[in-house]
Design a protein around this motif. Structure first.
Motif, short mmCIF file in Angstrom:
data_model
loop_
_atom_site.label_atom_id
_atom_site.label_comp_id
_atom_site.label_asym_id
_atom_site.label_seq_id
_atom_site.Cartn_x
_atom_site.Cartn_y
_atom_site.Cartn_z
N GLN A 243 -13.80 -20.88 -43.93
CA GLN A 243 -14.00 -19.51 -43.45
C GLN A 243 -15.50 -19.25 -43.46
OE1 GLN A 243 -11.76 -16.53 -45.64
NE2 GLN A 243 -10.37 -18.11 -46.34
N LEU A 244 -16.03 -18.80 -42.34
CA LEU A 244 -17.47 -18.52 -42.27
C LEU A 244 -17.73 -17.04 -42.48
CD1 LEU A 244 -17.24 -21.30 -40.74
CD2 LEU A 244 -19.29 -20.58 -39.54
N SER A 245 -18.80 -16.72 -43.20
CA SER A 245 -19.15 -15.31 -43.39
C SER A 245 -19.80 -14.79 -42.10
CB SER A 245 -20.14 -15.17 -44.54
OG SER A 245 -21.35 -15.78 -44.16
N ALA A 246 -19.95 -13.47 -42.02
CA ALA A 246 -20.59 -12.87 -40.84
C ALA A 246 -22.04 -13.39 -40.72
CB ALA A 246 -20.54 -11.36 -40.93
N ALA A 247 -22.70 -13.58 -41.88
CA ALA A 247 -24.09 -14.06 -41.86
C ALA A 247 -24.16 -15.49 -41.31
CB ALA A 247 -24.67 -14.00 -43.27
N GLU A 248 -23.20 -16.33 -41.72
CA GLU A 248 -23.19 -17.71 -41.19
C GLU A 248 -22.90 -17.71 -39.69
OE1 GLU A 248 -21.46 -20.78 -44.40
OE2 GLU A 248 -20.39 -18.88 -44.28
N MET A 249 -22.02 -16.81 -39.26
CA MET A 249 -21.71 -16.71 -37.83
C MET A 249 -22.98 -16.36 -37.04
SD MET A 249 -18.70 -17.50 -37.14
CE MET A 249 -19.14 -17.32 -35.45
N LYS A 250 -23.75 -15.42 -37.61
CA LYS A 250 -24.98 -14.97 -36.96
C LYS A 250 -25.94 -16.15 -36.81
CE LYS A 250 -28.36 -11.33 -37.33
NZ LYS A 250 -29.35 -10.92 -38.24
N ARG A 251 -26.01 -16.94 -37.89
CA ARG A 251 -26.94 -18.09 -37.89
C ARG A 251 -26.52 -19.10 -36.79
NH1 ARG A 251 -27.12 -23.08 -39.93
NH2 ARG A 251 -25.12 -22.93 -40.99
N ILE A 252 -25.22 -19.39 -36.71
CA ILE A 252 -24.74 -20.35 -35.70
C ILE A 252 -25.04 -19.82 -34.29
CG2 ILE A 252 -22.62 -21.37 -34.69
CD1 ILE A 252 -23.29 -22.65 -37.30
N LEU A 253 -24.76 -18.54 -34.10
CA LEU A 253 -24.96 -17.97 -32.75
C LEU A 253 -26.44 -17.97 -32.38
CD1 LEU A 253 -22.31 -15.11 -32.92
CD2 LEU A 253 -22.21 -17.16 -31.50
N SER B 220 -18.29 -7.59 -42.54
CA SER B 220 -18.08 -8.07 -43.91
C SER B 220 -16.92 -9.06 -43.98
CB SER B 220 -17.81 -6.88 -44.84
OG SER B 220 -16.67 -6.20 -44.36
N GLY B 221 -16.37 -9.41 -42.82
CA GLY B 221 -15.18 -10.28 -42.81
C GLY B 221 -15.54 -11.76 -42.81
N THR B 222 -14.49 -12.59 -42.77
CA THR B 222 -14.71 -14.04 -42.65
C THR B 222 -14.09 -14.50 -41.33
OG1 THR B 222 -12.68 -14.61 -43.78
CG2 THR B 222 -14.65 -14.37 -45.15
N PHE B 223 -14.58 -15.65 -40.85
CA PHE B 223 -14.21 -16.10 -39.51
C PHE B 223 -13.67 -17.53 -39.53
CE2 PHE B 223 -17.04 -12.63 -39.10
CZ PHE B 223 -16.65 -11.96 -37.95
N THR C 191 -26.10 -13.79 -28.81
CA THR C 191 -26.21 -12.58 -29.63
C THR C 191 -24.93 -12.38 -30.44
OG1 THR C 191 -25.20 -11.14 -28.03
CG2 THR C 191 -27.57 -11.48 -27.81
N GLU C 192 -25.05 -11.42 -31.39
CA GLU C 192 -23.89 -11.12 -32.23
C GLU C 192 -22.75 -10.49 -31.45
OE1 GLU C 192 -24.64 -9.45 -36.31
OE2 GLU C 192 -26.67 -9.68 -35.57
N GLN C 193 -22.99 -10.14 -30.18
CA GLN C 193 -21.92 -9.55 -29.37
C GLN C 193 -20.71 -10.48 -29.28
OE1 GLN C 193 -23.61 -8.25 -25.67
NE2 GLN C 193 -23.39 -6.12 -26.32
N TRP C 194 -20.98 -11.76 -29.49
CA TRP C 194 -19.90 -12.75 -29.49
C TRP C 194 -18.79 -12.37 -30.46
CZ3 TRP C 194 -17.99 -17.52 -28.01
CH2 TRP C 194 -18.61 -18.08 -26.89
N ILE C 195 -19.22 -11.78 -31.59
CA ILE C 195 -18.27 -11.43 -32.65
C ILE C 195 -17.17 -10.51 -32.10
CG2 ILE C 195 -18.09 -10.26 -34.91
CD1 ILE C 195 -19.56 -12.91 -35.10
N GLU C 196 -17.53 -9.74 -31.07
CA GLU C 196 -16.55 -8.82 -30.46
C GLU C 196 -15.37 -9.57 -29.84
OE1 GLU C 196 -16.81 -5.29 -28.88
OE2 GLU C 196 -18.12 -4.61 -30.50
N LYS C 197 -15.58 -10.87 -29.57
CA LYS C 197 -14.47 -11.65 -28.97
C LYS C 197 -13.43 -12.05 -30.02
CE LYS C 197 -17.64 -14.04 -25.80
NZ LYS C 197 -17.42 -13.64 -24.42
N SER C 198 -13.76 -11.83 -31.31
CA SER C 198 -12.86 -12.31 -32.36
C SER C 198 -11.61 -11.43 -32.47
CB SER C 198 -13.60 -12.37 -33.70
OG SER C 198 -13.98 -11.08 -34.08
N VAL C 199 -10.56 -12.00 -33.06
CA VAL C 199 -9.30 -11.26 -33.23
C VAL C 199 -8.94 -11.23 -34.71
CG1 VAL C 199 -8.42 -11.75 -30.91
CG2 VAL C 199 -7.91 -13.35 -32.77
N LEU C 200 -8.36 -10.13 -35.13
CA LEU C 200 -7.99 -9.96 -36.54
C LEU C 200 -6.71 -10.75 -36.82
CD1 LEU C 200 -8.43 -8.24 -39.19
CD2 LEU C 200 -6.77 -6.62 -38.20
#
Ligand SMILES: NC(=O)C1=CN([C@@H]2O[C@H](COP(=O)(O)OP(=O)(O)OC[C@H]3O[C@@H](n4cnc5c(N)ncnc54)[C@H](OP(=O)(O)O)[C@@H]3O)[C@@H](O)[C@H]2O)C=CC1
Ligand SMILES: [Mg+2]
Length: 343
Positions: free
Chosen positions: A69-79, A45-48, A85-94
């Motif tokens: 800031q991109l939403s999680a849904a936009e991130m999914k679309r880009i990936l 539910s975060g932004t990137f 895969t959405e596993q990329w999101i795991e590389k993100s940092v808070l």
């Protein structure tokens, strides 16, 4: 069961009423750093904020540079566009959260084709040395800390004791080597920056690598085991051969160049008997005293207008994003403030 729920609800309501927005935000961020599953859920539910090989993604809107800031849904679309895969999101940092506790993450897409992302999102990945100075001030410190954290993860992939890969927690606030049990935390190098004054003039210096005409306050990395006061006195002695008589703290700043420094800014007064500068020419190209008028003119001067017809440069000072600017402005205020009138 209902009673338990009601009690929990009452506790949560009390917490919300009795704590400021700031406290609630900080407590939430601290929980995300500690709790991997909560943080993984927050990623949905975060932004990137995006980076590409440590360059932040900017969009130019009119004359302004914005950091989208991109939403999680936009991130999914880009990936998905890259068949990733959405596993990329795991590389993100808070890197923070909004007042409404929407978490913000930073993600480096350096392994994906830069031009495709830029075309898709209508913007460009911009070197931090430019981005830092063109975005709004609050955004520049956000970009700087996000890049510092991404850079730290990039360069701490392996344990320095065992050589085994380290693993980040979901928030990215630490990395662990499971072979040795060592936990690594992101680091900053403490740096003192000192505006030396003799009471009526202040001392500014240039390193050979600075842009032409730019002067700034003296600075240097703290040695291990040194207190801020000791580092400041040592740097002034080393760089200009003067002895500090008194020193007072002004403010601090995280500075991302060349990599994550904690700038600790101080004003210093030197002994009036020994005002002759003995410059360390291994570190500095020039160091000299500036009077109030010259400082006030330099503060107004743009780097572009510093070049004179004969090819020489008039002095100018770091922009307001740099803490050196704040030290110089404070010194001007001290010099120009009238002593209180005695009735
Ligand atoms: N925000 C602001 O207003 C300002 C920020 N700064 C920042 O302050 C920092 C320090 O400035 P500077 O005066 O050059 O520092 P120093 O006077 O300490 O000299 C720099 C030298 O210190 C060594 N060094 C580099 N990194 C480290 C480290 N992490 N710990 C210990 N020593 C190190 C290097 O020497 P060697 O190559 O021999 O190993 C480098 O050439 C810079 O990052 C600069 O960008 C400076 C002025 C204004
Ligand atoms: Mg120095």
């Amino acid at each position: 069961m209902a009673a338990i729920y009601q009690a929990a609800y009452r506790r949560a309501a009390l917490f919300c009423r009795s704590h400021s927005t700031y406290v609630r935000k900080m407590r939430y961020l601290s929980k995300l750093k500690e709790d991997d599953s909560l943080c993984r859920q927050a990623q949905t539910s975060g932004t990137f904020y995006l980076f590409h090989n440590l360059s932040p993604f900017l969009q130019k809107v009119g004359k302004k540079y914005l950091i989208p800031q991109l939403s999680a849904a936009e991130m999914k679309r880009i990936l998905e566009k890259f068949k990733e895969t959405e596993q990329w999101i795991e590389k993100s940092v808070l890197i923070g959260c909004s007042d409404e506790r929407v978490p913000h993450f930073a993600l480096d897409l350096g392994a994906l084709e830069r031009s495709v992302i830029e075309a898709e999102l209508k913007g460009s990945f911009t070197d931090l040395r430019k981005a830092f100075f063109v975005v709004d001030e609050k955004d520049s410190s956000l970009l700087a800390s996000a890049q510092a954290l991404l850079r730290w993860h990039d360069s701490h992939q392996y344990c320095s004791k065992t050589g085994q890969p380290t693993q980040k927690n979901v928030a990215g606030s630490k990395r662990v080597c499971h072979a040795s049990g060592i936990t690594y935390y992101p680091q900053m190098s403490p740096v003192v920056i000192i505006l030396v004054s003799d009471g009526s003039r202040c001392l500014l210096a240039r390193q050979p690598s600075f842009p032409q005409g730019m002067y700034t306050a003296l600075s240097g990395f703290c040695d291990v085991g040194e207190a801020v006061e000791e580092a400041a006195r040592r740097e002034v002695a080393e760089e200009v051969g003067l002895e500090v008589e008194s020193l007072w703290y002004s403010a601090s700043q995280h500075w991302p160049f060349p990599s994550s420094c904690l700038m600790i800014a101080c004003h210093a007064l030197v002994r009036a008997q020994q005002l002759k500068i003995s410059m360390n020419s291994l570190e500095l190209e020039e160091a000299r005293w500036f009077g109030l008028e010259e400082i006030m003119e330099g503060l107004k001067r743009e780097p572009k207008s510093a070049k004179q017809n004969n090819g020489s440069f008039l002095p100018w000072f770091p922009p307001k994003q740099a803490i050196a600017h704040q030290l110089i402005s404070e010194w001007v205020k001290q010099q120009t403030s009238q002593p209180a009138q005695v009735q």
